[in-house]
Write a protein that holds these residues in place. Structure first.
Motif, PDB file in Angstrom:
ATOM      1  N   ARG A   1      47.874  40.188  39.071  1.00  0.00           N
ATOM      2  CA  ARG A   1      49.273  39.862  38.820  1.00  0.00           C
ATOM      3  C   ARG A   1      50.139  40.469  39.919  1.00  0.00           C
ATOM      4  O   ARG A   1      49.986  41.647  40.237  1.00  0.00           O
ATOM      5  N   SER A   2      51.025  39.673  40.477  1.00  0.00           N
ATOM      6  CA  SER A   2      52.022  40.249  41.374  1.00  0.00           C
ATOM      7  C   SER A   2      53.358  40.211  40.643  1.00  0.00           C
ATOM      8  O   SER A   2      53.459  39.647  39.555  1.00  0.00           O
ATOM      9  N   ARG A   3      54.379  40.824  41.252  1.00  0.00           N
ATOM     10  CA  ARG A   3      55.703  40.817  40.615  1.00  0.00           C
ATOM     11  C   ARG A   3      56.465  39.562  41.022  1.00  0.00           C
ATOM     12  O   ARG A   3      56.189  38.984  42.078  1.00  0.00           O
TER      13      ARG A   3
ATOM     14  N   ARG B   1      44.852  42.414  35.677  1.00  0.00           N
ATOM     15  CA  ARG B   1      44.750  42.082  34.249  1.00  0.00           C
ATOM     16  C   ARG B   1      43.282  42.137  33.818  1.00  0.00           C
ATOM     17  O   ARG B   1      42.956  42.543  32.722  1.00  0.00           O
TER      18      ARG B   1
ATOM     19  N   ILE C   1      41.398  38.840  37.451  1.00  0.00           N
ATOM     20  CA  ILE C   1      42.729  38.236  37.262  1.00  0.00           C
ATOM     21  C   ILE C   1      43.759  39.260  37.732  1.00  0.00           C
ATOM     22  O   ILE C   1      43.799  40.385  37.226  1.00  0.00           O
TER      23      ILE C   1
ATOM     24  N   SER D   1      48.701  45.528  38.258  1.00  0.00           N
ATOM     25  CA  SER D   1      48.293  44.472  39.184  1.00  0.00           C
ATOM     26  C   SER D   1      46.971  43.821  38.781  1.00  0.00           C
ATOM     27  O   SER D   1      46.656  42.727  39.232  1.00  0.00           O
TER      28      SER D   1
END
Ligand code: ADP
Ligand code: MG
Length: 344
Positions: free
Chosen positions: A51-53, A40, A49, A38
């Motif tokens: 990230r989600s799915r 980066r 930074i 999750s």
């Protein structure tokens, strides 16, 4: 906005361990390198930074913890202050059925507190210990010298939930059954007991007031298994938080007095005080949720017992929230939990 010169906030940097940059570096090294899909990029750049799915939406919550309002530095162990600051945000994430992605910590510390690495490390022990147990990376924040003598900790939490499926307060319908996780009244009973003997605060290592457990696994199970029509976390007390759920859903609710699960600490109070602690005490951070009457509810979710405490009824002609006693008699339950500015 920095009204003062930059040098002002760093004027302590000559002292051992002092200074904003040294403090951020210390927090960064305590938080450790994050190896989570999750995150980066974590602490160290201008932004993190994340990230989600695919197919997920982002949920966001922020919670302020103010010295003198939410905690007392002369009472609460530093670890409890850090733990509770994060627990409040994680409990909101739990109430949405979301999985936490990352936490952000904005800290304003009086200079003397920033110099006191024992306090800072105690605070980080509590916050990072809870974060670790739930796999939540600390991915950034902000640090400032407080102008006065009070600590301020603001926590921002980001979470993710399958698009369109995050649990809300607004989905309860007449005929639904009302449930809660865990037991109620423990936090207020513990606070009452400790404040009668403030010397006992610093020695305490557990307890529902000092170290509440956010119900993340239970909330995620509710979402994943499609069990709940509406959900809220009980930060202000059952009476107040149930009124919020009813308001959002446009319904009323009935609570069976004898069904309300009392925390063992609440059970040690005077009989008259027990129910008051459970109904109005607040800060238990259990989940309160509604489900269709046809839904087969497990006895436990995420390892926490689930108790049926009442039902949802149409809003017309009854108080928004009613207590029903063992003889079936109804009394109105006014929201009487915590509310800022109410005394003003
Ligand atoms: P900027 O001035 O660009 O906002 P800062 O010097 O405030 O940068 O912060 C540097 C880095 O340290 C950023 O990645 C920020 O998120 C992180 N950071 C600052 N304070 C904290 C804190 N209290 N907890 C966690 N991370 C922090
Ligand atoms: Mg900054």
């Amino acid at each position: 906005m920095k009204v003062q010169q930059k040098t002002q906030s760093e004027s302590t940097s000559g002292r051992p361990g002092g200074g904003e940059l040294a403090l951020i570096q210390h927090i960064r090294s305590r938080a450790g390198v994050v190896h989570r899909p999750s995150v980066r990029l974590g602490i160290g750049d201008d932004c993190a930074i994340l990230r989600s799915r695919p197919g997920e939406e982002i949920v966001v919550t922020t919670d302020l913890s103010l010295e003198g309002r939410h905690f007392r530095r002369d009472w609460h162990p530093a670890a409890s202050i850090g733990h509770r600051a994060l627990a409040r945000g994680l409990s909101d994430i739990a109430a949405m059925g979301a999985r936490p992605l990352a936490a952000f910590l904005s800290l304003a510390l009086p200079a003397a507190v920033a110099q006191d690495r024992r306090w800072v490390d105690g605070f980080l022990d509590g916050l990072l210990g809870l974060a670790k147990r739930h796999g939540v990376p600390l991915a950034g924040g902000d640090t400032s010298e407080a102008p006065g003598d009070a600590v301020i900790a603001d926590i921002v939490l980001l979470g993710a939930a399958p698009a369109g499926r995050a649990l809300r307060r607004s989905g309860a319908r007449p005929g639904d059954v009302l449930y809660c996780t865990g037991s109620l009244g423990g936090a207020s009973a513990e606070l009452g007991r400790l404040s009668a003997n403030p010397g006992h605060f610093k020695a305490a290592k557990t307890g529902p007031h000092l170290f509440p457990e956010p119900r993340l696994a239970a909330g995620q199970a509710l979402l994943r298994r499609g069990l709940a029509t509406a959900c809220i976390d009980m930060s202000d007390g059952l009476s107040t938080d149930l009124a919020h759920l009813c308001e959002s859903s446009g319904v009323a609710a009935e609570v069976d007095v004898s069904a309300v699960p009392l925390h063992p600490l609440a059970g040690t109070l005077e009989p008259a005080a027990r129910l008051l602690a459970a109904l109005h005490g607040g800060e238990d951070y259990e989940l309160l949720f509604a489900a269709r009457s046809s839904t087969k509810m497990p006895r436990k979710l995420g390892g926490v017992p689930i108790t049926c405490i009442g039902r949802i009824v149409p809003a017309k002609g009854v108080p928004q929230v009613s207590l029903i006693d063992a003889e079936g008699r109804r009394t109105a339950l006014e929201p009487n939990g915590w509310e800022h500015f109410r005394g003003a």
